[in-house]
Write a protein that holds these residues in place. Structure first.
Motif, PDB file in Angstrom:
ATOM      1  N   ARG A   9       0.846  -1.174   0.000  1.00 42.77           N
ATOM      2  CA  ARG A   9       0.000   0.000   0.000  1.00 42.77           C
ATOM      3  C   ARG A   9       0.889   1.234   0.000  1.00 42.77           C
ATOM      4  NH1 ARG A   9      -0.697   3.072   3.361  1.00 42.77           N
ATOM      5  NH2 ARG A   9      -2.218   4.206   4.475  1.00 42.77           N
ATOM      6  N   CYS A  10       0.610   2.160  -0.885  1.00 34.52           N
ATOM      7  CA  CYS A  10       1.369   3.405  -0.950  1.00 34.52           C
ATOM      8  C   CYS A  10       0.428   4.559  -0.669  1.00 34.52           C
ATOM      9  CB  CYS A  10       2.000   3.606  -2.327  1.00 34.52           C
ATOM     10  SG  CYS A  10       3.378   2.511  -2.623  1.00 34.52           S
ATOM     11  N   ASP A  11       0.958   5.550   0.040  1.00 32.81           N
ATOM     12  CA  ASP A  11       0.149   6.730   0.336  1.00 32.81           C
ATOM     13  C   ASP A  11      -0.100   7.553  -0.915  1.00 32.81           C
ATOM     14  OD1 ASP A  11       0.096   5.968   2.955  1.00 32.81           O
ATOM     15  OD2 ASP A  11       1.832   7.176   3.521  1.00 32.81           O
ATOM     16  N   SER A  12       0.844   7.566  -1.817  1.00 35.38           N
ATOM     17  CA  SER A  12       0.735   8.369  -3.023  1.00 35.38           C
ATOM     18  C   SER A  12       0.087   7.560  -4.144  1.00 35.38           C
ATOM     19  CB  SER A  12       2.130   8.821  -3.454  1.00 35.38           C
ATOM     20  OG  SER A  12       2.106   9.328  -4.753  1.00 35.38           O
ATOM     21  N   PRO A  13      -0.953   8.104  -4.788  1.00 37.60           N
ATOM     22  CA  PRO A  13      -1.563   7.379  -5.907  1.00 37.60           C
ATOM     23  C   PRO A  13      -0.587   7.205  -7.076  1.00 37.60           C
ATOM     24  CG  PRO A  13      -2.749   9.439  -5.467  1.00 37.60           C
ATOM     25  CD  PRO A  13      -1.647   9.332  -4.471  1.00 37.60           C
ATOM     26  N   LEU A  14       0.346   8.155  -7.209  1.00 41.33           N
ATOM     27  CA  LEU A  14       1.331   8.062  -8.284  1.00 41.33           C
ATOM     28  C   LEU A  14       2.269   6.877  -8.055  1.00 41.33           C
ATOM     29  CD1 LEU A  14       2.238   9.475 -10.863  1.00 41.33           C
ATOM     30  CD2 LEU A  14       3.795  10.837  -9.480  1.00 41.33           C
ATOM     31  N   ASN A  21       2.138  -0.778 -12.473  1.00 40.67           N
ATOM     32  CA  ASN A  21       2.524  -0.801 -13.896  1.00 40.67           C
ATOM     33  C   ASN A  21       4.027  -0.991 -14.091  1.00 40.67           C
ATOM     34  OD1 ASN A  21      -0.037  -0.089 -15.435  1.00 40.67           O
ATOM     35  ND2 ASN A  21      -0.018   1.375 -13.757  1.00 40.67           N
ATOM     36  N   ARG A  22       4.707  -1.492 -13.089  1.00 39.13           N
ATOM     37  CA  ARG A  22       6.156  -1.621 -13.127  1.00 39.13           C
ATOM     38  C   ARG A  22       6.638  -2.457 -14.311  1.00 39.13           C
ATOM     39  NH1 ARG A  22       9.457  -5.211 -11.854  1.00 39.13           N
ATOM     40  NH2 ARG A  22      11.596  -4.822 -11.270  1.00 39.13           N
ATOM     41  N   LEU A  23       5.994  -3.577 -14.569  1.00 40.44           N
ATOM     42  CA  LEU A  23       6.443  -4.439 -15.670  1.00 40.44           C
ATOM     43  C   LEU A  23       6.318  -3.736 -17.021  1.00 40.44           C
ATOM     44  CD1 LEU A  23       5.073  -7.921 -14.560  1.00 40.44           C
ATOM     45  CD2 LEU A  23       7.433  -7.112 -14.540  1.00 40.44           C
ATOM     46  N   ALA A  24       5.244  -3.001 -17.215  1.00 46.44           N
ATOM     47  CA  ALA A  24       5.074  -2.261 -18.472  1.00 46.44           C
ATOM     48  C   ALA A  24       6.143  -1.176 -18.594  1.00 46.44           C
ATOM     49  CB  ALA A  24       3.684  -1.639 -18.544  1.00 46.44           C
ATOM     50  N   LEU A  25       6.478  -0.531 -17.475  1.00 44.45           N
ATOM     51  CA  LEU A  25       7.521   0.498 -17.493  1.00 44.45           C
ATOM     52  C   LEU A  25       8.880  -0.109 -17.833  1.00 44.45           C
ATOM     53  CD1 LEU A  25       6.407   2.498 -14.318  1.00 44.45           C
ATOM     54  CD2 LEU A  25       6.184   3.232 -16.700  1.00 44.45           C
ATOM     55  N   ILE A  56       0.599  14.493  -7.222  1.00 46.56           N
ATOM     56  CA  ILE A  56      -0.124  14.955  -8.399  1.00 46.56           C
ATOM     57  C   ILE A  56      -1.572  14.509  -8.236  1.00 46.56           C
ATOM     58  CG2 ILE A  56      -0.366  14.754 -10.891  1.00 46.56           C
ATOM     59  CD1 ILE A  56       2.632  14.265 -11.020  1.00 46.56           C
ATOM     60  N   THR A  57      -2.450  15.455  -8.212  1.00 45.34           N
ATOM     61  CA  THR A  57      -3.866  15.144  -8.054  1.00 45.34           C
ATOM     62  C   THR A  57      -4.553  15.307  -9.401  1.00 45.34           C
ATOM     63  OG1 THR A  57      -4.276  17.406  -7.404  1.00 45.34           O
ATOM     64  CG2 THR A  57      -3.946  15.814  -5.626  1.00 45.34           C
ATOM     65  N   SER A  58      -4.297  14.386 -10.278  1.00 44.91           N
ATOM     66  CA  SER A  58      -4.925  14.413 -11.593  1.00 44.91           C
ATOM     67  C   SER A  58      -5.503  13.034 -11.873  1.00 44.91           C
ATOM     68  CB  SER A  58      -3.906  14.809 -12.666  1.00 44.91           C
ATOM     69  OG  SER A  58      -2.824  13.918 -12.663  1.00 44.91           O
ATOM     70  N   SER A  59      -6.040  12.860 -13.044  1.00 44.58           N
ATOM     71  CA  SER A  59      -6.677  11.591 -13.390  1.00 44.58           C
ATOM     72  C   SER A  59      -5.647  10.470 -13.452  1.00 44.58           C
ATOM     73  CB  SER A  59      -7.391  11.719 -14.737  1.00 44.58           C
ATOM     74  OG  SER A  59      -6.434  11.853 -15.767  1.00 44.58           O
ATOM     75  N   PHE A  60      -6.139   9.269 -13.342  1.00 42.33           N
ATOM     76  CA  PHE A  60      -5.273   8.093 -13.398  1.00 42.33           C
ATOM     77  C   PHE A  60      -4.542   8.029 -14.734  1.00 42.33           C
ATOM     78  CE2 PHE A  60      -4.560   3.533 -14.197  1.00 42.33           C
ATOM     79  CZ  PHE A  60      -3.744   3.246 -13.105  1.00 42.33           C
ATOM     80  N   LEU A  64      -0.503   7.975 -15.338  1.00 48.42           N
ATOM     81  CA  LEU A  64       0.189   6.949 -16.125  1.00 48.42           C
ATOM     82  C   LEU A  64       1.031   7.589 -17.230  1.00 48.42           C
ATOM     83  CD1 LEU A  64      -2.266   3.952 -16.590  1.00 48.42           C
ATOM     84  CD2 LEU A  64      -0.139   4.035 -15.301  1.00 48.42           C
ATOM     85  N   SER A  65       0.484   8.581 -17.883  1.00 51.18           N
ATOM     86  CA  SER A  65       1.241   9.280 -18.931  1.00 51.18           C
ATOM     87  C   SER A  65       2.499   9.899 -18.347  1.00 51.18           C
ATOM     88  CB  SER A  65       0.388  10.365 -19.576  1.00 51.18           C
ATOM     89  OG  SER A  65      -0.694   9.797 -20.255  1.00 51.18           O
ATOM     90  N   TYR A  66       2.365  10.491 -17.172  1.00 47.85           N
ATOM     91  CA  TYR A  66       3.500  11.105 -16.489  1.00 47.85           C
ATOM     92  C   TYR A  66       4.566  10.059 -16.172  1.00 47.85           C
ATOM     93  CZ  TYR A  66       6.012  13.729 -12.861  1.00 47.85           C
ATOM     94  OH  TYR A  66       6.974  14.342 -12.107  1.00 47.85           O
ATOM     95  N   LEU A  67       4.135   8.908 -15.653  1.00 48.83           N
ATOM     96  CA  LEU A  67       5.075   7.827 -15.328  1.00 48.83           C
ATOM     97  C   LEU A  67       5.815   7.339 -16.565  1.00 48.83           C
ATOM     98  CD1 LEU A  67       2.941   5.620 -12.901  1.00 48.83           C
ATOM     99  CD2 LEU A  67       4.907   7.048 -12.313  1.00 48.83           C
TER     100      LEU A  67
END
Length: 182
Positions: A9-14, A21-25, A56-60, A64-67
């Motif tokens: 569990r992470c506090d940050s949604p990012l 999505n680690r494997l895709a990254l 970052i409080t934006s859409s999921f 993902l695009s940012y990541l």
């Protein structure tokens, strides 16, 4: 010592999106770097950067695009560094077979003599031209800064440096194209 990061569990949604999505990254990074091991390093670097990033409080989808953009940019940087290292590195055997130029006393004398000729040639130049040449070539001062200091245009400074270079080449007997700064 750093704290271990819990992946449950992470506090940050990012960060949570990153973990999910680690494997895709890693796959994205591997396509760019050409190596899964290097891709893992890139993704790990991205993770450390994200830990210090603001929330970052934006859409999921935006997260993902940012990541993916972060991983892509880091992978490109890593690939460029890798290419540069390969360009300037060689095998150990190649290093053992390198001939040291200038190791002989004759070559050292010739080089020292050439430097003396160039120093004498610089004294033949007008003081302003010599100053511009020395500041630019020896002290890495930008031409626009030299122009401000001398109270002339940057174009004139460029011509003074060129004239000094041509004069030095005439004295040393080499072609001006051999020493043009890249």
């Amino acid at each position: 010592m750093t704290e271990p990061v819990s992946t449950s569990r992470c506090d940050s949604p990012l960060l949570q999106a990153f973990i999910e999505n680690r494997l895709a990254l890693v796959k994205i990074a591997a396509r760019i770097t050409g190596c899964r091991s290097r891709a893992e390093d890139v993704v790990q670097d991205a993770f450390f950067r994200l830990q210090s990033a603001p929330n970052i409080t934006s859409s999921f989808k935006a997260q993902l695009s940012y990541l993916f953009q972060i991983v892509r940019n880091l992978a490109i940087d890593h690939y460029r560094k890798q290419v540069l290292e390969q360009k300037y590195s060689g095998t150990e055997e190649e290093g053992l077979n390198v001939v040291i130029n200038g190791a002989s006393p004759e070559t050292s004398h010739i080089n020292f003599s050439t430097l003396e000729h160039i120093a004498d040639a610089l004294t033949e130049l007008p003081s302003r031209t010599r100053y511009a040449f020395e500041m630019y070539r020896l002290h890495d001062v930008q031409q626009k800064d030299i122009a401000k200091e001398l109270g002339v245009s940057p174009t004139l400074v460029n011509f003074m440096i060129r004239d000094a270079l041509v004069h030095c080449h005439k004295v040393s007997g080499s072609s001006p194209e051999a020493c043009v700064r890249r």
